[in-house]
Motif scaffolding. Structure first.
Motif, PDB file in Angstrom:
ATOM      1  N   TRP A 189      60.197  49.448   8.623  1.00  0.00           N
ATOM      2  CA  TRP A 189      60.842  49.933   9.831  1.00  0.00           C
ATOM      3  C   TRP A 189      60.427  51.382  10.281  1.00  0.00           C
ATOM      4  O   TRP A 189      60.266  51.485  11.506  1.00  0.00           O
ATOM      5  CB  TRP A 189      62.298  49.898   9.502  1.00  0.00           C
ATOM      6  CG  TRP A 189      63.023  50.757   8.472  1.00  0.00           C
ATOM      7  CD1 TRP A 189      63.030  50.529   7.170  1.00  0.00           C
ATOM      8  CD2 TRP A 189      63.063  52.157   8.534  1.00  0.00           C
ATOM      9  NE1 TRP A 189      63.465  51.775   6.546  1.00  0.00           N
ATOM     10  CE2 TRP A 189      63.448  52.639   7.588  1.00  0.00           C
ATOM     11  CE3 TRP A 189      63.266  53.134   9.864  1.00  0.00           C
ATOM     12  CZ2 TRP A 189      64.044  54.197   7.579  1.00  0.00           C
ATOM     13  CZ3 TRP A 189      63.638  54.407   9.682  1.00  0.00           C
ATOM     14  CH2 TRP A 189      63.950  54.723   8.515  1.00  0.00           C
ATOM     15  N   PHE A 190      60.001  52.284   9.439  1.00  0.00           N
ATOM     16  CA  PHE A 190      59.421  53.434   9.831  1.00  0.00           C
ATOM     17  C   PHE A 190      57.931  53.556  10.475  1.00  0.00           C
ATOM     18  O   PHE A 190      57.763  54.776  11.013  1.00  0.00           O
ATOM     19  CB  PHE A 190      59.636  54.566   8.691  1.00  0.00           C
ATOM     20  CG  PHE A 190      59.043  54.094   7.420  1.00  0.00           C
ATOM     21  CD1 PHE A 190      57.659  54.443   7.155  1.00  0.00           C
ATOM     22  CD2 PHE A 190      59.853  53.789   6.373  1.00  0.00           C
ATOM     23  CE1 PHE A 190      57.101  54.117   6.019  1.00  0.00           C
ATOM     24  CE2 PHE A 190      59.216  53.394   5.213  1.00  0.00           C
ATOM     25  CZ  PHE A 190      57.781  53.647   5.001  1.00  0.00           C
ATOM     26  N   GLN A 191      57.254  52.734  10.277  1.00  0.00           N
ATOM     27  CA  GLN A 191      56.069  52.315  10.839  1.00  0.00           C
ATOM     28  C   GLN A 191      55.990  51.971  12.553  1.00  0.00           C
ATOM     29  O   GLN A 191      55.054  51.749  13.033  1.00  0.00           O
ATOM     30  CB  GLN A 191      54.997  51.549  10.126  1.00  0.00           C
ATOM     31  CG  GLN A 191      54.629  52.331   8.890  1.00  0.00           C
ATOM     32  CD  GLN A 191      53.423  51.282   8.078  1.00  0.00           C
ATOM     33  OE1 GLN A 191      53.204  50.378   8.599  1.00  0.00           O
ATOM     34  NE2 GLN A 191      53.301  51.869   6.756  1.00  0.00           N
ATOM     35  N   TYR A 192      57.228  51.756  13.024  1.00  0.00           N
ATOM     36  CA  TYR A 192      57.395  51.432  14.601  1.00  0.00           C
ATOM     37  C   TYR A 192      57.814  52.679  15.045  1.00  0.00           C
ATOM     38  O   TYR A 192      58.697  53.591  14.852  1.00  0.00           O
ATOM     39  CB  TYR A 192      58.383  50.246  14.581  1.00  0.00           C
ATOM     40  CG  TYR A 192      57.938  48.841  13.968  1.00  0.00           C
ATOM     41  CD1 TYR A 192      57.298  48.017  14.785  1.00  0.00           C
ATOM     42  CD2 TYR A 192      58.224  48.400  12.625  1.00  0.00           C
ATOM     43  CE1 TYR A 192      57.036  46.765  14.285  1.00  0.00           C
ATOM     44  CE2 TYR A 192      58.075  47.366  12.207  1.00  0.00           C
ATOM     45  CZ  TYR A 192      57.452  46.511  12.937  1.00  0.00           C
ATOM     46  OH  TYR A 192      56.960  45.206  12.368  1.00  0.00           O
ATOM     47  N   PRO A 193      57.325  52.907  16.387  1.00  0.00           N
ATOM     48  CA  PRO A 193      57.777  54.064  17.174  1.00  0.00           C
ATOM     49  C   PRO A 193      59.123  53.980  17.772  1.00  0.00           C
ATOM     50  O   PRO A 193      59.833  52.856  17.711  1.00  0.00           O
ATOM     51  CB  PRO A 193      56.521  54.087  18.204  1.00  0.00           C
ATOM     52  CG  PRO A 193      56.380  52.576  18.391  1.00  0.00           C
ATOM     53  CD  PRO A 193      56.396  51.777  17.008  1.00  0.00           C
ATOM     54  N   ARG A 194      59.491  55.114  18.174  1.00  0.00           N
ATOM     55  CA  ARG A 194      60.839  55.279  18.716  1.00  0.00           C
ATOM     56  C   ARG A 194      60.808  55.936  19.946  1.00  0.00           C
ATOM     57  O   ARG A 194      59.838  56.641  20.170  1.00  0.00           O
ATOM     58  CB  ARG A 194      61.807  55.955  17.747  1.00  0.00           C
ATOM     59  CG  ARG A 194      62.159  55.467  16.322  1.00  0.00           C
ATOM     60  CD  ARG A 194      63.225  56.206  15.778  1.00  0.00           C
ATOM     61  NE  ARG A 194      64.443  56.556  16.195  1.00  0.00           N
ATOM     62  CZ  ARG A 194      65.405  55.558  16.508  1.00  0.00           C
ATOM     63  NH1 ARG A 194      65.472  54.592  15.708  1.00  0.00           N
ATOM     64  NH2 ARG A 194      66.578  56.174  17.143  1.00  0.00           N
ATOM     65  N   GLU A 195      61.715  55.992  20.830  1.00  0.00           N
ATOM     66  CA  GLU A 195      61.893  56.671  22.025  1.00  0.00           C
ATOM     67  C   GLU A 195      62.535  57.953  22.061  1.00  0.00           C
ATOM     68  O   GLU A 195      62.388  58.735  22.860  1.00  0.00           O
ATOM     69  CB  GLU A 195      62.434  55.646  23.167  1.00  0.00           C
ATOM     70  CG  GLU A 195      61.606  54.309  23.401  1.00  0.00           C
ATOM     71  CD  GLU A 195      62.313  53.600  24.487  1.00  0.00           C
ATOM     72  OE1 GLU A 195      63.478  54.030  25.142  1.00  0.00           O
ATOM     73  OE2 GLU A 195      61.757  52.489  24.892  1.00  0.00           O
TER      74      GLU A 195
END
Length: 272
Positions: free
Chosen positions: A208-214
């Motif tokens: 889950w932490f390999q996906y970007p956030r805004e």
């Protein structure tokens, strides 16, 4: 004043005490964040609960999947599993005050742009949304109908968050994200089978932490012992705190103000 974040205890009381001594933790002016899974697997879950509870206002704790399992067994008519090490808590004379304290804990703790949740939060959730969704679960957990809530809590469905979810499906999905998540699909579908390191990712899934956030959230989590505190490929500021204490690894603390990590070895193995 210092804030220390400690990874999954899993009943490793000796390591917990040893780490607190190494930190020279002073509850009069320091703050302790516990990332959940205080209990189970290790040999001294009862002592870990007692130790955490007696710290009073100096400690902030989030619930992990093993903490929920204890509550489900004790108050939701669940059953112990073969490898559980929870009997001492269930038989303790101070069982009810300890369970009451555990049931009052949160799903997330936040300080400015830093948020702690046991397993993490979905990339599409803002920190404020994660806090609000966690509070929905906390309200159910603390209500007069908490026994019925706990009795229906466990399950793998729904395995993808949608804002339109209602009732137990909604609450179960929130709990599963914040306490069980490891690998997810690009659309946020959770996989519950893969529990090892990054090499065990199912096809089409990633941590889950390999996906970007805004946003600029700094996320703290435990739960994933196989990572041993590492987050390769992370696309967001993130700290993994579970370093396998119950499996003969170490118990790790993060000093929030400096980013320094402090650890002690654990000499007692839990059950696999």
């Amino acid at each position: 004043m210092s804030t220390y974040v400690i990874g999954d205890l899993h009943g490793s009381h000796a390591a917990f005490v040893g780490l607190m001594e190494k930190l020279a933790f002073n509850p009069a002016h320091d703050c302790l964040w516990l990332v959940g899974d205080l209990v189970n697997r290790g040999p001294d879950s009862l002592e870990c609960l007692r130790e955490a509870r007696q710290l009073g206002g100096a400690v902030r704790c989030v619930l992990g999947n093993h903490d929920f399992h204890l509550l489900v067994v004790a108050r939701g008519k669940g059953k112990l599993r073969k490898k559980d090490t929870l009997e001492a808590i269930l038989d303790a004379p101070d069982r009810e005050p300890l369970l009451d304290w555990l049931q009052q804990q949160s799903l997330s703790v936040r300080k400015e742009s830093t948020l702690m949740a046991h397993a993490g939060i979905l990339p599409q959730w803002s920190m404020s949304q994660a806090e609000a969704l966690g509070k929905e679960v906390e309200m159910a957990l603390r209500s007069e109908h908490s026994g019925a809530f706990l009795a229906e809590l466990f399950g793998d469905q729904p395995d993808r968050w949608q804002d339109s979810l209602e009732g137990m499906d909604r609450l179960r999905c929130i709990v599963n994200v914040m306490t069980r998540m490891r690998f997810i699909s690009p659309r946020g579908r959770l996989d519950f089978a893969a529990k090892q390191g990054l090499e065990s990712a199912p096809e089409g899934y990633a941590p889950w932490f390999q996906y970007p956030r805004e946003d600029n959230a700094h996320l703290l989590f435990g739960h994933w012992a196989a990572l041993n505190g590492q987050t390769p490929g992370a696309r967001i500021p993130v700290d993994a705190l579970d370093t396998g204490c119950a499996w003969g690894g170490s118990l790790t603390a993060l000093k929030l103000e400096s980013g320094e990590r402090i650890a002690v070895a654990n000499q007692k193995n839990g059950t696999a």
